[in-house]
Write an enzyme that holds these catalytic residues in place. Sequence first.
Site, short mmCIF file in Angstrom:
data_model
loop_
_atom_site.label_atom_id
_atom_site.label_comp_id
_atom_site.label_asym_id
_atom_site.label_seq_id
_atom_site.Cartn_x
_atom_site.Cartn_y
_atom_site.Cartn_z
N HIS A 79 0.83 -1.21 0.00
CA HIS A 79 0.00 0.00 0.00
C HIS A 79 0.86 1.26 0.00
O HIS A 79 1.91 1.32 0.64
CB HIS A 79 -1.00 0.01 1.16
CG HIS A 79 -0.42 0.13 2.54
ND1 HIS A 79 -0.21 1.33 3.17
CD2 HIS A 79 -0.03 -0.82 3.43
CE1 HIS A 79 0.27 1.13 4.38
NE2 HIS A 79 0.40 -0.18 4.56
N GLU A 232 -5.21 1.39 2.64
CA GLU A 232 -5.02 0.32 3.62
C GLU A 232 -5.13 0.85 5.04
O GLU A 232 -5.66 0.16 5.92
CB GLU A 232 -3.64 -0.33 3.40
CG GLU A 232 -3.41 -1.59 4.21
CD GLU A 232 -2.83 -1.33 5.60
OE1 GLU A 232 -2.80 -2.27 6.41
OE2 GLU A 232 -2.42 -0.18 5.88
N GLU A 233 -4.66 2.06 5.29
CA GLU A 233 -4.62 2.58 6.65
C GLU A 233 -6.01 2.85 7.24
O GLU A 233 -6.14 3.00 8.46
CB GLU A 233 -3.78 3.86 6.71
CG GLU A 233 -2.30 3.67 6.40
CD GLU A 233 -1.56 2.79 7.41
OE1 GLU A 233 -2.20 2.33 8.38
OE2 GLU A 233 -0.36 2.56 7.22
N ASP A 253 4.10 -5.78 4.32
CA ASP A 253 3.84 -4.65 5.21
C ASP A 253 4.86 -4.69 6.34
O ASP A 253 5.73 -5.56 6.37
CB ASP A 253 2.41 -4.74 5.75
CG ASP A 253 1.77 -3.37 5.95
OD1 ASP A 253 2.49 -2.44 6.38
OD2 ASP A 253 0.57 -3.22 5.66
N HIS A 333 3.80 2.99 13.33
CA HIS A 333 2.88 4.13 13.38
C HIS A 333 3.34 5.20 14.37
O HIS A 333 2.53 6.04 14.80
CB HIS A 333 1.46 3.68 13.72
CG HIS A 333 0.73 3.12 12.54
ND1 HIS A 333 -0.63 2.99 12.49
CD2 HIS A 333 1.18 2.65 11.35
CE1 HIS A 333 -0.99 2.46 11.33
NE2 HIS A 333 0.11 2.24 10.62
#
Length: 393
Positions: A79, A232-233, A253, A333
Amino acid sequence: MTASAPTPKVLPIDDEWMRELMLKLLLIPSPTGRTDQIMHCLGEVLTELEIPFELTRRGALLATLRGQRHAPSRAVVVHSDTIGMAVRHLKPNGRLQVVPIGTHSARFSEGARVTIFTDDPQVSYSGTVLPLKASGHAYDDEVDTQGVGWDHVEVRVDEPVHSKADLAALGIQVGDFVAHHALPEITPNGYVKSRHLDDKAGVAAALAAFKAVRDAKVDIPVTARLLITIAEEVGHGASHGLHADVAEMVSIDSAVVAPVQESIETGVTVAMQDMTGPFDFHLTRKLLALCAEHGLEHRRDVFHHYRSDVAAAIEAGAEMRAALIGFGTDATHGHERTTLSAIRSVAELTALYLQSDLTFADWDTTRLGTLEDFPSEEQPAPAQHTVESSGQA
């Protein structure tokens, strides 16, 4: 099965090319919902690699590397979108209240340099995310006791603004995108520190793997699709864009490095399960076998608070085997860190996978088959014993 399918081998990965592509992608802001620029960049890269591609109506990208058999095919999914923020409110003090795009804590946005994008593509502004009480000289210990959360931070805009009207005069509006600056750094010993390694390091690894296959002129046994998603997030991921003939899919990922996890920063992680459930038994074991056979440093892990493109595809009704591999990333993140060796390991495993046949090439030829042909012997279940009750109280 295809008799002339090559024996997979570890292909040379163009480390410098992969590194420079990753840095280029990290410098392009792409919070979910504002991904057009990065997709143009990726389209240019694929054009240079002479790998044909198409864009979906929403803007996801699907590239195709032809194999000896065109259908059924396989897919590798990454992504391009990242976490970010959006303007929620123009504050009377000339600052911005924001809400998160994607799941992340305001704790890790405090102090972040950001860009505020207006509806005019030629006009944007720089700023900084600050806690409401940002100076110990003004608030003393209150800077340490104030709360943590999106209601406790604001964006200071680098313009002479002191009111809501001042912000509006700049063209800033509710809903405008606010993107964290990635600030990438690669240390001499190979650590990579940056925001948004999730999943721009994964995109670089996937493209480096496809490039390695092209450079080596490998005649892969099965056509491979590369799907680069744009949401995707926020949970949409690979919910659209894949062809119906895709029999199996591997998502790339970040893998979560933390004391409560098994992933490592120096190698590739094969995820066994995430918060949506287990990944395909056969495909995950195939990927683990490729790692073991070719000496790739690897780990198995289970992710409790994590979902990826795979979940979105399966929930959307995709009928395929699905697996997830990742580059070990500390502080996902947040203030993310991985290593060049982890990213290379992901690229090497992906290239090995592209050289292999489908997990069950004969079975996957058609959507439906008989029980006699079903490859269930690959997942044996020992017989269970029955315990008889006497019937007495």
